[in-house]
Design an enzyme around this catalytic site. Structure first.
Site, short mmCIF file in Angstrom:
data_model
loop_
_atom_site.label_atom_id
_atom_site.label_comp_id
_atom_site.label_asym_id
_atom_site.label_seq_id
_atom_site.Cartn_x
_atom_site.Cartn_y
_atom_site.Cartn_z
CG ASP A 81 -0.35 0.14 2.75
OD1 ASP A 81 0.84 -0.61 2.56
OD2 ASP A 81 -0.72 0.85 3.39
CD GLU A 176 4.28 0.74 6.72
OE1 GLU A 176 5.14 1.05 7.47
OE2 GLU A 176 3.86 1.57 5.94
#
EC number: 3.4.11.4
Length: 410
Positions: A81, A176
């Site tokens: 991400d 994350e």
């Protein structure tokens, strides 16, 4: 190698993989699933084995050992991400070869200029190939630079079997950036003795200390009445939020702190007279100071509840991750090997605390000690983000050298 880095990286950043704090799915956005599926195919193409992607979007793969020595299994991780701080949709990476070290106009129409005055480190990249945004999005070097470096390093090791190494495990994790990266990470299935996240910044970065981190969501409930007849009746929720913020030490905010100093950070504030919501992050390297900061927030809330009523302020506060130093110190050799690998490549290691968190912060507490290594990115999470391809190449070399040294010393 340089062309492979450019090709992979510019392709990867065009996929929108921003996570979403408000979502309760895993991963929180479909773009991460799409990206994970692509990486599964590319890992197989490179020649890795045991390539999997589970229902939660975690991608894992193996580069089998090419030695008979008993070498510990090493892991290398990056996250799928990108940050939520600025838009990551329709990223248009701009390649600047043989960068001259001067200001770069990212977007003439919007007058977005990357300048050495604002970013003093910029001239140090003179002569490098750097990749920037077009001034309308973030770049996503955090962490697609690290992800790219792992892919290229694995490809390099596959095609250079003369470099001996033990079994290497690779993992790409979702979410994350919103602190949920390791939430569903299967440490046992990963099967590494320790790992490294490729999620750092400039050349030489080697990090094994992180913040202790918590998030605090505050809901302020007001009473809305006509302003003309509001005396002794109205309670303005937005003003309650302002009052709360006023109780926090002004100098203990991100813009006034550095090094080992902690902070309170107001991430967002939305609302009106009836209701306002504020989201804070709380950070400190020292565990006692961290707990004291959380107690301070609780005490302010309690004072305001006594003043305005129990329902005036509602607090939800959760720990996000802890300083990984405590878990890495007992296996200090994993830091030493990375340090020696950098020195052997004429890279000066820059050891400093992470003023943030990586997946390694949580993974270290889950039984997988995981320091962090540089990737070559600068100015993460915004339109001025850029990455040096030359430094990315160095990061690939560090991955390869770490694997080689562990085999050599086994």
């Amino acid at each position: 190698m340089k062309q492979e880095l450019i090709e992979r990286f510019t392709r990867y950043v065009k996929i929108d993989t921003q996570s979403n704090e408000e979502s309760h799915t895993v991963p929180t956005t479909p773009g991460q699933i799409e990206f994970g599926k692509l990486l599964v195919e590319e890992l197989k193409e490179i020649g890795l084995t045991e390539v999997t992607m589970d229902d939660n979007g975690y991608v894992m793969a193996t580069l089998p050992a090419n030695t008979d020595k008993d070498v510990p299994v090493i892991g290398f991780l990056a996250h799928l991400d990108t940050a939520t701080d600025f838009t990551g949709k329709n990223v248009k990476p701009q390649i600047h070869e043989n960068f001259d070290g001067n200001a770069i106009t990212l977007n003439e129409e919007l007058n977005v200029v990357l300048t050495p005055e604002q970013f003093p480190e910029l001239p140090s990249y003179k002569g490098h190939t750097i990749i920037t945004t077009d001034g309308t999005t973030l770049l996503g070097a955090d962490d697609k630079a690290g992800l790219t470096e792992i892919m290229v390093a694995m490809n390099y090791l596959v095609h250079n079997p003369q470099i001996k190494h033990g079994k290497i495990r690779v993992a790409f994790t979702p979410d994350e950036e919103i602190g949920r990266g390791p939430a569903h990470f299967d440490v046992e299935a990963f099967g590494a003795s320790f790992a490294y996240t490729m999620d750092g910044g400039p050349l030489g970065g080697l990090e094994y200390e992180s913040f202790n981190a918590a998030g605090a969501k505050l809901t302020f409930n007001g009473t809305n009445t006509h302003p003309g007849t509001a005396k002794n009746k109205m309670r303005n929720a937005t003003k309650l939020a302002m009052e709360f913020n006023g109780y926090l030490p002004v100098e203990e905010a991100p813009e006034y702190t550095e090094g080992y100093e902690g902070f309170y950070h107001l991430l967002s504030l939305n609302g009106d007279v009836e209701q306002s919501k504020a989201y804070y992050i709380i950070r400190d390297f020292d565990r006692e100071n961290f707990e004291a900061r959380k107690h301070n927030v609780e005490n302010i809330v309690k004072q305001m509840q006594e003043k305005y009523g129990q329902d005036a302020v509602v607090l939800e506060m959760n720990d996000q991750y802890y300083n990984m130093l405590e878990k890495i110190e007992p296996v200090r050799e994993i830091v030493d090997i990375a340090y020696e690998a950098m020195k052997s490549l004429n890279i000066e290691p820059n050891i400093h605390p992470i003023r943030g968190g990586t997946d390694g912060s949580q993974l270290s507490y889950m039984g997988l000690p995981t320091p962090n290594i540089f990737t070559g990115g600068e100015n993460y999470h915004g339109k001025f983000e850029y990455v040096s391809v030359d430094v990315m190449e160095k990061a690939v070399q560090v991955i390869v050298e770490i694997a080689r040294r562990f085999e050599e010393q086994a």
